[in-house]
Design a protein around this motif. Sequence first.
Motif, PDB file in Angstrom:
ATOM      1  N   ASP A 296       2.941   8.479  -4.641  1.00  0.00           N
ATOM      2  CA  ASP A 296       1.771   8.810  -5.469  1.00  0.00           C
ATOM      3  C   ASP A 296       1.907   8.298  -6.897  1.00  0.00           C
ATOM      4  O   ASP A 296       0.931   7.870  -7.517  1.00  0.00           O
ATOM      5  CB  ASP A 296       1.570  10.333  -5.479  1.00  0.00           C
ATOM      6  N   VAL A 297       3.148   8.377  -7.439  1.00  0.00           N
ATOM      7  CA  VAL A 297       3.348   7.924  -8.827  1.00  0.00           C
ATOM      8  C   VAL A 297       3.094   6.425  -8.932  1.00  0.00           C
ATOM      9  O   VAL A 297       2.439   5.951  -9.881  1.00  0.00           O
ATOM     10  CB  VAL A 297       4.785   8.262  -9.290  1.00  0.00           C
TER      11      VAL A 297
ATOM     12  N   LYS B 281       1.246   4.639  -6.897  1.00  0.00           N
ATOM     13  CA  LYS B 281      -0.195   4.399  -6.668  1.00  0.00           C
ATOM     14  C   LYS B 281      -0.988   4.624  -7.951  1.00  0.00           C
ATOM     15  O   LYS B 281      -1.903   3.849  -8.285  1.00  0.00           O
ATOM     16  CB  LYS B 281      -0.694   5.325  -5.567  1.00  0.00           C
ATOM     17  N   LYS B 282      -0.645   5.701  -8.672  1.00  0.00           N
ATOM     18  CA  LYS B 282      -1.357   5.980  -9.932  1.00  0.00           C
ATOM     19  C   LYS B 282      -1.124   4.863 -10.950  1.00  0.00           C
ATOM     20  O   LYS B 282      -2.055   4.436 -11.665  1.00  0.00           O
ATOM     21  CB  LYS B 282      -0.891   7.310 -10.516  1.00  0.00           C
ATOM     22  N   ALA B 283       0.131   4.353 -11.005  1.00  0.00           N
ATOM     23  CA  ALA B 283       0.439   3.261 -11.939  1.00  0.00           C
ATOM     24  C   ALA B 283      -0.364   2.013 -11.582  1.00  0.00           C
ATOM     25  O   ALA B 283      -0.888   1.316 -12.466  1.00  0.00           O
ATOM     26  CB  ALA B 283       1.932   2.965 -11.912  1.00  0.00           C
ATOM     27  N   VAL B 284      -0.461   1.715 -10.288  1.00  0.00           N
ATOM     28  CA  VAL B 284      -1.240   0.550  -9.845  1.00  0.00           C
ATOM     29  C   VAL B 284      -2.709   0.742 -10.192  1.00  0.00           C
ATOM     30  O   VAL B 284      -3.387  -0.177 -10.693  1.00  0.00           O
ATOM     31  CB  VAL B 284      -1.073   0.339  -8.320  1.00  0.00           C
ATOM     32  N   THR B 285      -3.249   1.952  -9.946  1.00  0.00           N
ATOM     33  CA  THR B 285      -4.659   2.239 -10.250  1.00  0.00           C
ATOM     34  C   THR B 285      -4.936   2.082 -11.743  1.00  0.00           C
ATOM     35  O   THR B 285      -5.951   1.481 -12.152  1.00  0.00           O
ATOM     36  CB  THR B 285      -5.011   3.671  -9.797  1.00  0.00           C
TER      37      THR B 285
ATOM     38  N   LYS C 291       0.848  -1.195   0.000  1.00  0.00           N
ATOM     39  CA  LYS C 291       0.000   0.000   0.000  1.00  0.00           C
ATOM     40  C   LYS C 291       0.881   1.241   0.000  1.00  0.00           C
ATOM     41  O   LYS C 291       2.085   1.183   0.295  1.00  0.00           O
ATOM     42  CB  LYS C 291      -0.909  -0.001   1.225  1.00  0.00           C
ATOM     43  N   PRO C 292       0.313   2.405  -0.335  1.00  0.00           N
ATOM     44  CA  PRO C 292       1.073   3.654  -0.327  1.00  0.00           C
ATOM     45  C   PRO C 292       1.743   3.904   1.028  1.00  0.00           C
ATOM     46  O   PRO C 292       1.185   3.595   2.072  1.00  0.00           O
ATOM     47  CB  PRO C 292       0.013   4.724  -0.634  1.00  0.00           C
ATOM     48  N   GLY C 293       2.957   4.461   0.950  1.00  0.00           N
ATOM     49  CA  GLY C 293       3.705   4.738   2.166  1.00  0.00           C
ATOM     50  C   GLY C 293       4.704   3.655   2.521  1.00  0.00           C
ATOM     51  O   GLY C 293       5.576   3.846   3.360  1.00  0.00           O
ATOM     52  N   THR C 294       4.574   2.473   1.855  1.00  0.00           N
ATOM     53  CA  THR C 294       5.480   1.365   2.138  1.00  0.00           C
ATOM     54  C   THR C 294       6.821   1.592   1.446  1.00  0.00           C
ATOM     55  O   THR C 294       6.877   2.127   0.341  1.00  0.00           O
ATOM     56  CB  THR C 294       4.875   0.044   1.626  1.00  0.00           C
ATOM     57  N   ARG C 295       7.895   1.179   2.110  1.00  0.00           N
ATOM     58  CA  ARG C 295       9.222   1.227   1.513  1.00  0.00           C
ATOM     59  C   ARG C 295       9.864  -0.148   1.699  1.00  0.00           C
ATOM     60  O   ARG C 295      10.125  -0.556   2.836  1.00  0.00           O
ATOM     61  CB  ARG C 295      10.089   2.289   2.167  1.00  0.00           C
TER      62      ARG C 295
ATOM     63  N   ASP D 245      -8.258   0.849  -6.524  1.00  0.00           N
ATOM     64  CA  ASP D 245      -8.072   1.654  -5.312  1.00  0.00           C
ATOM     65  C   ASP D 245      -6.592   1.965  -5.037  1.00  0.00           C
ATOM     66  O   ASP D 245      -6.263   2.583  -4.030  1.00  0.00           O
ATOM     67  CB  ASP D 245      -8.660   0.939  -4.090  1.00  0.00           C
ATOM     68  N   GLY D 246      -5.714   1.520  -5.925  1.00  0.00           N
ATOM     69  CA  GLY D 246      -4.301   1.795  -5.733  1.00  0.00           C
ATOM     70  C   GLY D 246      -3.632   0.927  -4.694  1.00  0.00           C
ATOM     71  O   GLY D 246      -2.466   1.140  -4.367  1.00  0.00           O
TER      72      GLY D 246
END
Length: 757
Positions: free
Chosen positions: A587-588, A590-594, A556-560, A605-606
């Motif tokens: 964000d980039v 997440k957009k690619a996943v979406t 999910k977003p925020g993961t490294r 939902d990203g």
Amino acid sequence: MTSRTATAIVSSVTVTSAMFLIPSVTEAALGEQTLRPGMEHADVAALQEKLTETGHYTSRIDGTYDRPTIQAVRQFQKEHQLTADGITGAETFAALLGKTAEAPAEYITDQSAKKLNPQNTLSPNTSSIDVKHLQTALGKIGFYEPEHATGRYGATTEKAVKRYQQARGLTSDGIAGSTTIQRLNDEIVLSPTMQTASATSTIIRLWNEGSHVKDLQRSLKNAGHYSGGITGIYGPKSEAAVKSLQQANGLVVDGIAGPNTFNALKKTTPSTSTGGASGASPSSASSGLIRLWSEGSHVTSLQKNLRSLGFYNGGVTGIFGPKSQQALKAFQQSAGITVDGIAGPQTQRAIEQKEAAKKEPAPDTPTAGASSTSTSTPSMLRLWATGSAVRTLQEDLKRLGHYSGGASGTLGPKTEAGVKDFQRAMGLTVDGIAGPKTLQAVQSAKDTSSNTSETPGSSAGSGNSGGGSTGQTSDGMLRLWSSGEAVKTLQENLKRLGHYSGGISGTLGPKTEEALKAFQRTAGITVDGIAGPQTQRAISGAPSGGNTGSADVLLKPGTRSDSVRELQDRLKAAGFFSGQSTGYYGDVTKKAVTDFQKKWSLVSDGLVTQKTWEKLEEVSSIYLEDAVKPDNSSGSGSFNAINLIADASELIGIPYLWGGTTTSGFDCSGFIQYVFKQNGKNLPRTAAEQYNASTSVSEPRVGDLVFFETYRPGPSHNGIYIGGGQFIHSGSSTGVTIASMSSSYWSERYLGARRLK
């Protein structure tokens, strides 16, 4: 067939030994005792000053035989073919002071200076009677010790010539040519009686050594112009002190201590003792001040008082060294006195008043319950305090989650930071000093969490069993070093959310704490690494978007993490991501996943769910197929396992490259495919396909494939078993390397061994 061969190269070093003339006590300030690591003494300061001259020591001259001093001594010893043990003994002193037997004994005759022949150039690495005359001449005017005149033009002589040339404005090349020699001859004629400083007609110049220099340094210290050590070496610091005295008395400021300078010094400091043999501190007889390197019974009393007040924990030596000075500064700071590290009348009165007040019953004296050893435990623990009380403090702070270092018994900067962190959390004055209030607060916090145990299953008897958690305190908090079932659950949740990649150990160590902070950061919660009620609720309810169940979310977003890097690589292969694979889910990404989800009619939902990942793996694998296709015709062929391992070992060190199938870089399955191809076996491309192309075996043997479940359920990583519980693989953070299957990371993820069909 190639194989890796280890070749041991043994170097033999021949060490040439040298004979040294051991300096006597009267010859120099150094050499009077063996100096060892850990010592704090004026002689150590002299050693550091000498090593600074030779270019081996660049740290502060503080009289403490610490790591930089040890390293400098060792380097010097190595260069002079001595035993490089970092201990300054007789041989090291001799080499340091230039007392090596550089020439045969016949060169050592009288010490009278003779005029030199300007036509005879003298250069380094030569030996002659003329060199000896050069050394004697330099000694007469203070640039060389005449008793060291050996006739050998070594490094010490070269340095002396360079210093002379610099002082006289000549070309400083260390070679005694016609110009240098002529100038030197002129000075010998002008100063026929100038000798190395004796009694009343002393002239002391830069780099003179001896007891007369010690006397000068003591007098300068009494007069307040010198703060260095009584070294017996007239170095730059001593010269600067003489210049200060000369300027204060309206004399010619040249840094040379001659008759006028000594007369001014005699007027400045009342006569107390000529040689300091009375035992009184050189700084106390006339002024009552105690400065750095003061010595005597008054220093002993000061150290005892500072120790009694909790500011000093060193030895009562009677020598006011850097440690004593640091303690005095701490006292001055606490008493609101100018912090200069000098015990003057105001500071000494304040110490006496504190001592007198301490002997009266104090209303805020800690209760007996605050310490089981109230008679011996210091009331204050400050930076560099040592002992069992510090060790107990470190253990308590570690248990409370404010300290992650070892219980060394020394309150260093890391422990001090832990004390400050605790004070900040408790609303106390943040000064890093463990005084009565702080120690009492530590004890109270310990009592509050007394139901916390390091051992699962042990009962603390507080009534807060917390479902078997041994690391959850009574306030429901999970901190650094908490342990138990609650921590296991926390680690599983953090792993599920993509913030944690370690093992489910049940101990909240630094790695778990870091994962916790990462979650707090993405959730907009105060980032403190402590799993309190708010953080625990957020973790149990995350993620909250769409109709996706939280247990189904892989990334999910925020993961490294490395898993995010692979996600980005796969999105790039499928044509949805064009940036650099950083491993951070921003964000980039997440957009690619979406966009990918929309393309394949998935919940957009990203968030990378199991379904999203499987589809991405399927799509991206199409683009990852290289020219090597599975060839079933050779699938039943046999191969030599030893040759296979040998070929695999040749590739150790090649970096990891997602999608890589060549020696420029491999991913895990690309590495497997390449090695087996070299041995006549064509395998499918991905780890999952290689898993399906092989048969399960109960115990692996050399050459079998071993599979692991890493970032998602099922076989997602593999390697080749090489025996002895080890396997060779291409890891995302290591490249091609050998790993142990029994390590905590791989053993927890092991799926099993398989053999090619």
